[in-house]
Design a protein around this motif. Structure first.
Motif, PDB file in Angstrom:
ATOM      1  N   GLU A  97       0.834  -1.205   0.000  1.00 28.62           N
ATOM      2  CA  GLU A  97       0.000   0.000   0.000  1.00 28.62           C
ATOM      3  C   GLU A  97       0.872   1.260   0.000  1.00 28.62           C
ATOM      4  OE1 GLU A  97      -2.969   0.048   3.114  1.00 28.62           O
ATOM      5  OE2 GLU A  97      -3.212   2.213   2.738  1.00 28.62           O
ATOM      6  N   LEU A  98       1.907   1.202   0.775  1.00 23.88           N
ATOM      7  CA  LEU A  98       2.823   2.341   0.869  1.00 23.88           C
ATOM      8  C   LEU A  98       3.462   2.642  -0.484  1.00 23.88           C
ATOM      9  CD1 LEU A  98       3.884   4.060   3.223  1.00 23.88           C
ATOM     10  CD2 LEU A  98       5.757   2.412   3.482  1.00 23.88           C
ATOM     11  N   ASP A  99       3.789   1.581  -1.210  1.00 24.99           N
ATOM     12  CA  ASP A  99       4.404   1.756  -2.528  1.00 24.99           C
ATOM     13  C   ASP A  99       3.373   2.288  -3.529  1.00 24.99           C
ATOM     14  OD1 ASP A  99       6.656   1.131  -4.533  1.00 24.99           O
ATOM     15  OD2 ASP A  99       4.901   0.121  -5.378  1.00 24.99           O
ATOM     16  N   GLY A 100       2.227   1.628  -3.544  1.00 25.62           N
ATOM     17  CA  GLY A 100       1.098   2.125  -4.338  1.00 25.62           C
ATOM     18  C   GLY A 100       1.209   1.938  -5.841  1.00 25.62           C
ATOM     19  N   THR A 101       2.236   1.239  -6.327  1.00 24.57           N
ATOM     20  CA  THR A 101       2.339   1.003  -7.775  1.00 24.57           C
ATOM     21  C   THR A 101       2.249  -0.499  -8.047  1.00 24.57           C
ATOM     22  OG1 THR A 101       4.742   0.679  -7.824  1.00 24.57           O
ATOM     23  CG2 THR A 101       3.951   2.956  -7.977  1.00 24.57           C
ATOM     24  N   GLY A 102       1.896  -0.849  -9.278  1.00 23.63           N
ATOM     25  CA  GLY A 102       1.735  -2.252  -9.626  1.00 23.63           C
ATOM     26  C   GLY A 102       3.030  -3.042  -9.540  1.00 23.63           C
ATOM     27  N   ARG A 103       4.137  -2.413  -9.927  1.00 22.46           N
ATOM     28  CA  ARG A 103       5.404  -3.175 -10.013  1.00 22.46           C
ATOM     29  C   ARG A 103       6.425  -2.752  -8.960  1.00 22.46           C
ATOM     30  NH1 ARG A 103       7.796  -3.156 -15.642  1.00 22.46           N
ATOM     31  NH2 ARG A 103       9.099  -4.754 -14.712  1.00 22.46           N
ATOM     32  N   LYS A 104       5.966  -2.059  -7.965  1.00 27.80           N
ATOM     33  CA  LYS A 104       6.816  -1.646  -6.830  1.00 27.80           C
ATOM     34  C   LYS A 104       7.946  -0.706  -7.266  1.00 27.80           C
ATOM     35  CE  LYS A 104       5.573  -5.705  -4.132  1.00 27.80           C
ATOM     36  NZ  LYS A 104       4.725  -6.420  -5.076  1.00 27.80           N
ATOM     37  N   ARG A 106       7.987   2.556  -7.078  1.00 27.56           N
ATOM     38  CA  ARG A 106       8.198   3.783  -6.305  1.00 27.56           C
ATOM     39  C   ARG A 106       9.254   3.555  -5.217  1.00 27.56           C
ATOM     40  NH1 ARG A 106       6.341   7.546  -2.317  1.00 27.56           N
ATOM     41  NH2 ARG A 106       5.157   6.076  -1.032  1.00 27.56           N
ATOM     42  N   LEU A 107       9.014   2.578  -4.372  1.00 29.53           N
ATOM     43  CA  LEU A 107       9.969   2.321  -3.290  1.00 29.53           C
ATOM     44  C   LEU A 107      11.060   1.349  -3.725  1.00 29.53           C
ATOM     45  CD1 LEU A 107       7.419   1.992  -0.366  1.00 29.53           C
ATOM     46  CD2 LEU A 107       8.882   3.952  -0.882  1.00 29.53           C
ATOM     47  N   GLY A 108      10.749   0.535  -4.735  1.00 26.07           N
ATOM     48  CA  GLY A 108      11.709  -0.469  -5.207  1.00 26.07           C
ATOM     49  C   GLY A 108      11.406  -1.830  -4.602  1.00 26.07           C
ATOM     50  N   ALA A 109      11.295  -2.840  -5.487  1.00 26.06           N
ATOM     51  CA  ALA A 109      11.037  -4.201  -4.995  1.00 26.06           C
ATOM     52  C   ALA A 109      12.211  -4.678  -4.141  1.00 26.06           C
ATOM     53  CB  ALA A 109      10.831  -5.156  -6.170  1.00 26.06           C
ATOM     54  N   ASN A 110      13.416  -4.164  -4.438  1.00 28.26           N
ATOM     55  CA  ASN A 110      14.572  -4.563  -3.624  1.00 28.26           C
ATOM     56  C   ASN A 110      14.454  -4.023  -2.196  1.00 28.26           C
ATOM     57  OD1 ASN A 110      14.826  -2.083  -4.915  1.00 28.26           O
ATOM     58  ND2 ASN A 110      16.989  -2.314  -5.441  1.00 28.26           N
ATOM     59  N   ALA A 111      13.950  -2.786  -2.047  1.00 30.97           N
ATOM     60  CA  ALA A 111      13.759  -2.208  -0.713  1.00 30.97           C
ATOM     61  C   ALA A 111      12.656  -2.974   0.031  1.00 30.97           C
ATOM     62  CB  ALA A 111      13.373  -0.733  -0.836  1.00 30.97           C
ATOM     63  N   ILE A 112      11.557  -3.219  -0.682  1.00 27.68           N
ATOM     64  CA  ILE A 112      10.381  -3.843  -0.058  1.00 27.68           C
ATOM     65  C   ILE A 112      10.680  -5.286   0.357  1.00 27.68           C
ATOM     66  CG2 ILE A 112       8.035  -4.671  -0.589  1.00 27.68           C
ATOM     67  CD1 ILE A 112       7.699  -2.071  -2.251  1.00 27.68           C
ATOM     68  N   LEU A 113      11.307  -6.045  -0.541  1.00 33.88           N
ATOM     69  CA  LEU A 113      11.578  -7.457  -0.226  1.00 33.88           C
ATOM     70  C   LEU A 113      12.565  -7.599   0.934  1.00 33.88           C
ATOM     71  CD1 LEU A 113      11.175 -10.440  -0.794  1.00 33.88           C
ATOM     72  CD2 LEU A 113      13.029 -10.315  -2.462  1.00 33.88           C
ATOM     73  N   ALA A 114      13.553  -6.733   0.973  1.00 33.39           N
ATOM     74  CA  ALA A 114      14.534  -6.822   2.070  1.00 33.39           C
ATOM     75  C   ALA A 114      13.822  -6.667   3.413  1.00 33.39           C
ATOM     76  CB  ALA A 114      15.613  -5.758   1.897  1.00 33.39           C
ATOM     77  N   VAL A 115      12.860  -5.737   3.476  1.00 33.91           N
ATOM     78  CA  VAL A 115      12.127  -5.512   4.730  1.00 33.91           C
ATOM     79  C   VAL A 115      11.187  -6.682   5.020  1.00 33.91           C
ATOM     80  CG1 VAL A 115      10.459  -3.999   5.890  1.00 33.91           C
ATOM     81  CG2 VAL A 115      12.310  -3.006   4.533  1.00 33.91           C
ATOM     82  N   SER A 116      10.526  -7.177   3.970  1.00 31.62           N
ATOM     83  CA  SER A 116       9.604  -8.309   4.135  1.00 31.62           C
ATOM     84  C   SER A 116      10.362  -9.510   4.728  1.00 31.62           C
ATOM     85  CB  SER A 116       9.009  -8.653   2.759  1.00 31.62           C
ATOM     86  OG  SER A 116       8.161  -9.763   2.815  1.00 31.62           O
ATOM     87  N   LEU A 117      11.553  -9.791   4.190  1.00 36.30           N
ATOM     88  CA  LEU A 117      12.343 -10.940   4.662  1.00 36.30           C
ATOM     89  C   LEU A 117      12.927 -10.694   6.057  1.00 36.30           C
ATOM     90  CD1 LEU A 117      14.222 -11.719   1.335  1.00 36.30           C
ATOM     91  CD2 LEU A 117      12.659 -13.280   2.502  1.00 36.30           C
TER      92      LEU A 117
END
Ligand code: 2PG
Ligand code: MG
Length: 431
Positions: A97-104, A106-117
């Protein structure tokens, strides 16, 4: 009471290609901490989530991750700190939700996945369970089996300067334990080194995943050399050791014409070639036998070869639930190559796994050609994979995962999945 996120941090570290990537750390108010880093592909599918790169040509050729790191330390940390999350899914939903884009992007899938893991690691530590158990709990499925290794032997394509079109030839040992599988692979790998020296007159250089990459005269020669190496190690091809291939056809197609080595062919001809290979060589799976958008021909490939071996989609599926649903509907494949960074959060990858599992598919949990010494992938493969694809028995970025598998095997004593296993309702299939 659920744990509260107390601190979120990140920094740039270097991957196995010497390029920057993101490592994130999450600390809970219970004091439990999770740290995780993300991998990066070279032979990527166009439907993958977006890695955010700095694009500054004078720093790491544009591959820098300072923006992604800043997003973790800024936007993401501000949104998460002080909040509690009942499940991984809640945390991941907040990131999406924070990213708000279909392919991540804005924040970057690399930023998001690192936090998720990193959050998954911290939460597993908080519960006092290993990461593989945490990942099993996420999908409500515990098979108590270990993934069968599919170990890179020879590389071509994008992973080795394109000396031939075929990207990866992997060894699939039939042994009963991870320990024995790796010992068998070692003997074949060493024989392959000797054989390549004899045949090509050079000590073969190693490609991105540690695979040997001499100047093969053709893609087919890679397969011949693999069979020869198995035999020279005193093993029987197809009985002791089989082969898996990643054709990575997306990377040698132009419009509808495939250019395999120097030969142009249409999809039908390529399928015929794959059929021939499946008769001549002990293949148990073919990954990306056709290009990512060749939806018309994937069902034909699956129809022709799907009963005999596993037709795996990598670029075709990109671990995206919508693409997997389409492939199931069309009967376009029989296996999912699951790469978490193609989708960007652990929970979305779990949804991809669920679809593949319920369709009775094979699931291969895969590393990327750019990896770090982090080994969360081994835990994920234990929880979700019938097989694991990590690269060669070379380079500590690969060995970290094999060593973690050995550790899990030592602790659990679980049996391995059969070669080319598929999901069943109970998750266990007799060999
Ligand atoms: C693949 C992977 C791993 P990359 O194509 O399956 O071998 O390569 O990470 O470069 O996409
Ligand atoms: Mg692939």
């Amino acid at each position: 009471m659920e744990a509260v996120v107390q601190q979120v941090d990140a920094r740039e570290i270097l991957d196995s290609r010497g390029r920057p990537t993101v490592e994130a750390a999450v600390v809970l108010n219970t004091g439990h901490k999770g740290v995780a880093s993300v991998p990066a592909g070279a032979s990527t599918g166009t439907a993958e989530a977006m890695e955010l790169r700095d694009g500054e040509p004078h720093r790491y050729g544009g591959w820098g991750c300072r923006k992604a790191v800043a997003n973790v330390r800024g936007t993401i940390a501000r949104a998460l700190v002080g909040r509690s999350f009942a499940h991984q899914k809640e945390l991941d939903a907040a990131l999406i939700e924070l990213d708000g884009t279909g392919r991540k992007e804005r924040l970057g899938a690399n930023a998001i996945l690192a936090v998720s893991l990193a959050f998954a690691r911290a939460s597993a530590a908080c519960r006092g369970i290993p990461l593989y158990e945490y990942a099993s709990d996420m999908v409500g499925f515990r098979a108590a089996r270990l993934p069968r290794p599919s170990v890179n032997l020879f590389s071509g394509g994008c992973h080795a300067g394109r000396q031939v079109s075929l990207q990866d030839v992997m060894l699939v040992p039939h042994a009963a334990t991870i320990d024995d599988c790796l010992a068998m692979v070692f003997s074949v790998y060493q024989e392959a080194v000797r054989w390549c020296r004899e045949r090509y007159g050079v000590r073969p250089l190693k490609a991105d995943e540690g695979g040997l990459a001499p100047d093969f005269p053709s893609s087919e020669a890679m397969l011949d050399d693999a069979v020869r190496s198995i035999e020279r190690a005193g093993l029987t091809p197809g009985r002791d050791m089989s082969l898996a291939v990643d054709i990575a056809a997306t990377h040698f197609v132009k419009d509808t014409t495939y250019i395999l080595d120097d030969e142009s062919c249409d999809a039908e001809k390529l399928i015929a070639r794959l059929e021939k290979w499946s008769e001549r060589f002990p293949l148990v799976s073919i990954e990306d036998g056709l290009a990512e958008n060749d939806w018309e021909h994937w069902p034909i490939l699956q129809q022709k070869l799907g009963a005999k071996l596993v037709i795996i989609g990598d670029d075709l599926l990109c671990t995206q639930p919508a693409r997997i649903e389409q492939a199931i509907r069309l009967g376009a494949a029989g296996g999912l190559l699951l790469k978490v960074n193609q989708i960007g959060t652990l929970s979305e990858a779990a949804s991809a796994w669920r679809l593949a599992h319920d369709a009775g598919w094979h699931v291969c949990v895969s590393a990327r050609s750019g990896e770090t010494e982090d080994h969360w992938l081994a835990d994920l493969a234990v929880a979700w994979g019938h097989s694991i694809k990590v690269g060669s028995l070379a380079q500590s970025d690969r060995l970290a995962k094999y060593n973690r598998l050995l550790e899990i095997e030592h602790q659990t004593g679980w049996p391995l999945w059969p070669v080319a296993a598929r999901s069943t309702i109970h998750g266990v299939e007799d060999s």
